[in-house]
Design a protein around this motif. Structure first.
Motif, mmCIF file in Angstrom:
data_model
loop_
_atom_site.group_PDB
_atom_site.id
_atom_site.type_symbol
_atom_site.label_atom_id
_atom_site.label_comp_id
_atom_site.label_asym_id
_atom_site.label_seq_id
_atom_site.Cartn_x
_atom_site.Cartn_y
_atom_site.Cartn_z
ATOM 1 N N ARG A 24 -6.488 27.640 -44.048
ATOM 2 C CA ARG A 24 -5.710 28.605 -44.838
ATOM 3 C C ARG A 24 -6.368 29.992 -44.800
ATOM 4 N NH1 ARG A 24 -5.852 25.979 -49.218
ATOM 5 N NH2 ARG A 24 -3.886 24.876 -48.925
ATOM 6 N N LEU A 29 -1.593 28.721 -41.897
ATOM 7 C CA LEU A 29 -0.649 27.875 -42.615
ATOM 8 C C LEU A 29 0.543 28.693 -43.085
ATOM 9 C CD1 LEU A 29 -3.079 25.755 -44.827
ATOM 10 C CD2 LEU A 29 -2.229 25.271 -42.525
ATOM 11 N N ASP A 30 1.712 28.039 -43.135
ATOM 12 C CA ASP A 30 2.903 28.712 -43.648
ATOM 13 C C ASP A 30 2.966 28.589 -45.167
ATOM 14 O OD1 ASP A 30 3.871 26.149 -44.241
ATOM 15 O OD2 ASP A 30 5.273 26.113 -42.554
ATOM 16 N N GLU A 31 4.081 29.021 -45.757
ATOM 17 C CA GLU A 31 4.218 29.023 -47.212
ATOM 18 C C GLU A 31 4.235 27.614 -47.808
ATOM 19 O OE1 GLU A 31 8.115 28.987 -45.215
ATOM 20 O OE2 GLU A 31 6.512 30.462 -45.139
ATOM 21 N N ASN A 32 4.461 26.591 -46.979
ATOM 22 C CA ASN A 32 4.450 25.194 -47.433
ATOM 23 C C ASN A 32 3.119 24.504 -47.148
ATOM 24 O OD1 ASN A 32 7.181 25.256 -48.314
ATOM 25 N ND2 ASN A 32 7.818 25.082 -46.174
ATOM 26 N N ASP A 33 2.117 25.276 -46.731
ATOM 27 C CA ASP A 33 0.793 24.752 -46.369
ATOM 28 C C ASP A 33 0.830 23.848 -45.139
ATOM 29 O OD1 ASP A 33 -0.962 26.095 -47.953
ATOM 30 O OD2 ASP A 33 -1.314 24.452 -49.359
ATOM 31 N N ASP A 34 1.813 24.060 -44.256
ATOM 32 C CA ASP A 34 1.873 23.357 -42.976
ATOM 33 C C ASP A 34 1.359 24.291 -41.887
ATOM 34 O OD1 ASP A 34 3.075 21.028 -44.039
ATOM 35 O OD2 ASP A 34 5.043 21.966 -43.944
ATOM 36 N N GLU A 36 1.287 26.568 -38.986
ATOM 37 C CA GLU A 36 2.343 27.452 -38.480
ATOM 38 C C GLU A 36 2.090 27.760 -37.007
ATOM 39 O OE1 GLU A 36 4.646 31.233 -40.222
ATOM 40 O OE2 GLU A 36 2.480 31.381 -40.269
ATOM 41 N N GLY A 37 3.014 27.369 -36.147
ATOM 42 C CA GLY A 37 2.886 27.661 -34.723
ATOM 43 C C GLY A 37 1.864 26.771 -34.038
ATOM 44 N N HIS A 39 -1.825 26.574 -32.057
ATOM 45 C CA HIS A 39 -3.124 27.249 -32.028
ATOM 46 C C HIS A 39 -4.077 26.434 -31.167
ATOM 47 C CE1 HIS A 39 -1.739 29.811 -35.283
ATOM 48 N NE2 HIS A 39 -1.237 28.718 -35.817
#
Length: 61
Positions: A24, A29-34, A36-37, A39
């Motif tokens: 984080r 992480l995205d807004e749902n804590d998943d 993102e993309g 890496h």
């Protein structure tokens, strides 16, 4: 000191879990804590029992 367990992923791979709080902080992480993309991380063996991890950007696959 937090300890993370090594896990057998398949016949050729071992995995380790990164703490979500650390991921984080890197903004991955995205807004749902998943995650993102996609890496990629470069793992380098430095010495006996010591590795470094480096987040790599700009990979064209």
């Amino acid at each position: 000191m937090a300890l993370n367990k090594l896990r057998q992923l398949d016949q050729d791979s071992i995995g380790i879990t990164l703490p979500k709080d650390d991921v984080r902080i890197e903004g991955l992480l995205d807004e749902n804590d998943d995650l993102e993309g996609e890496h990629y991380v470069h793992i380098r063996h430095v010495d006996e029992g010591e590795w470094t991890l480096e987040l790599v950007s700009g990979i064209d696959i």
